[in-house]
Write an enzyme that holds these catalytic residues in place. Structure first.
Site, PDB file in Angstrom:
ATOM      1  N   GLU A 103       0.894  -1.249  -0.132  1.00 19.93           N
ATOM      2  CA  GLU A 103      -0.001  -0.149   0.033  1.00 19.93           C
ATOM      3  C   GLU A 103       0.893   1.192  -0.079  1.00 19.93           C
ATOM      4  OE1 GLU A 103      -3.793  -1.883   2.419  1.00 19.93           O
ATOM      5  OE2 GLU A 103      -2.466  -0.831   3.420  1.00 19.93           O
ATOM      6  N   LYS A 121     -13.510   5.319  11.656  1.00 20.21           N
ATOM      7  CA  LYS A 121     -12.166   5.278  11.678  1.00 20.21           C
ATOM      8  C   LYS A 121     -11.517   6.509  12.096  1.00 20.21           C
ATOM      9  CE  LYS A 121     -12.369   1.208   9.737  1.00 20.21           C
ATOM     10  NZ  LYS A 121     -11.916   0.965   8.645  1.00 20.21           N
TER      11      LYS A 121
HETATM   12  C1  5RP Z   1      -5.243  -3.282   4.678  1.00 24.39           C
HETATM   13  C2  5RP Z   1      -5.382  -1.574   5.163  1.00 24.39           C
HETATM   14  C3  5RP Z   1      -6.950  -1.440   5.121  1.00 24.39           C
HETATM   15  O1  5RP Z   1      -7.078  -0.341   4.286  1.00 24.39           O
HETATM   16  C4  5RP Z   1      -7.450  -1.080   6.332  1.00 24.39           C
HETATM   17  O2  5RP Z   1      -7.203  -2.159   7.150  1.00 24.39           O
HETATM   18  C5  5RP Z   1      -8.959  -0.742   6.366  1.00 24.39           C
HETATM   19  O3  5RP Z   1      -9.745  -2.021   5.878  1.00 24.39           O
HETATM   20  P1  5RP Z   1     -11.346  -2.113   6.205  1.00 24.39           P
HETATM   21  O4  5RP Z   1     -11.672  -1.192   4.918  1.00 24.39           O
HETATM   22  O5  5RP Z   1     -11.301  -3.416   5.610  1.00 24.39           O
HETATM   23  O6  5RP Z   1     -11.728  -1.576   7.319  1.00 24.39           O
HETATM   24  O7  5RP Z   1      -4.735  -0.988   5.837  1.00 24.39           O
HETATM   25  O8  5RP Z   1      -3.795  -3.403   5.083  1.00 24.39           O
END
Ligand code: 5RP
Length: 219
Positions: A103, A121
């Site tokens: 990422e 979040k």
């Molecule tokens: C994966 C990530 C995701 O962006 C993060 O965990 C959020 O995930 P979700 O959209 O399932 O809540 O960093 O490595």
């Protein structure tokens, strides 16, 4: 609205940020899965995608969206990804899905990081979500000792090996008041592949899914 409905809402809301005729950087996770499904509807308008994980690649290809190797790309206009936590500066914790290294690599190619997240979040201070760190296995114990000195407790994520073949440490108990400084410090420790603190690669903007609709936060 359920959390999943909020994720679907922001996945859809990211489409106007995708630049026609170009490649789009694609993150990983359940929110991004909604974005990929939405992207399928406009797939003929883009060249394709650069993916941050095997899982996202599989989903993109299943929709018939061409996937390009990050190694062959010099620039992306936009990278779209979720977050585990995001603060009011656009600094993020990422890596809950263990894809943090790729990422960050794809985000580094992009001029804009569009974060898509549901309102759960958003935080004042990063650190309630355990900080993921991809490490070289033989360094895991020493890196855990470094985290103890910062007030954190690191544990290996059971049964998880990343797409790059490494384990993940999850670090609990950190109050991340200076994300840029902490990211720089952790990056100095031998054996750290990458830390899921996205400070240098923070969000340019966040599409936040709330009960009232999508809020656009610009950082
Ligand atoms: C994966 C990530 C995701 O962006 C993060 O965990 C959020 O995930 P979700 O959209 O399932 O809540 O960093 O490595």
């Amino acid at each position: 609205m359920t959390q999943d409905e909020l994720k679907a809402l922001v996945g859809q809301a990211a489409l106007p940020y995708v630049v026609p005729g170009e490649l789009v950087g694609v993150g990983t996770g359940s929110t991004v899965n909604h974005f990929i499904d939405a992207l399928a509807a406009i797939k003929t308008t883009i060249r394709g995608a650069v993916s941050s994980s095997v899982k996202s690649t599989e989903r993109l290809l299943a929709h018939g969206i061409p996937v390009f190797d990050a190694a062959d790309v010099t620039r992306l206009a936009v990278y779209v990804d979720g977050a585990d936590e995001i603060d009011h500066h656009g600094f993020m914790i990422k890596g809950g899905g263990a894809a943090l290294t790729r990422e960050k690599i794809v985000a580094d190619l992009a001029e804009r990081f569009v974060c898509i997240a549901d309102e759960s979040k958003r935080v004042a201070v990063l650190g309630a979500f355990p900080l993921p760190v991809e490490v070289i296995a033989m360094a895991a114990s020493q890196i855990s000792r470094h985290f103890e000195k910062l007030g954190g407790t690191a544990t290996l994520r059971p049964g998880v090996i990343t797409d790059n073949g490494h384990p993940i440490l999850d670090v609990r108990g950190l109050q991340i008041t200076d994300p840029l400084a902490m990211e720089a410090e952790i990056n100095q420790w031998p054996g750290v592949v990458s830390v899921g603190l996205f400070a240098r690669h923070r969000a340019s903007l966040c599409l936040l899914g709330t009960a009232q609709g999508v809020q656009t936060l610009v950082f």
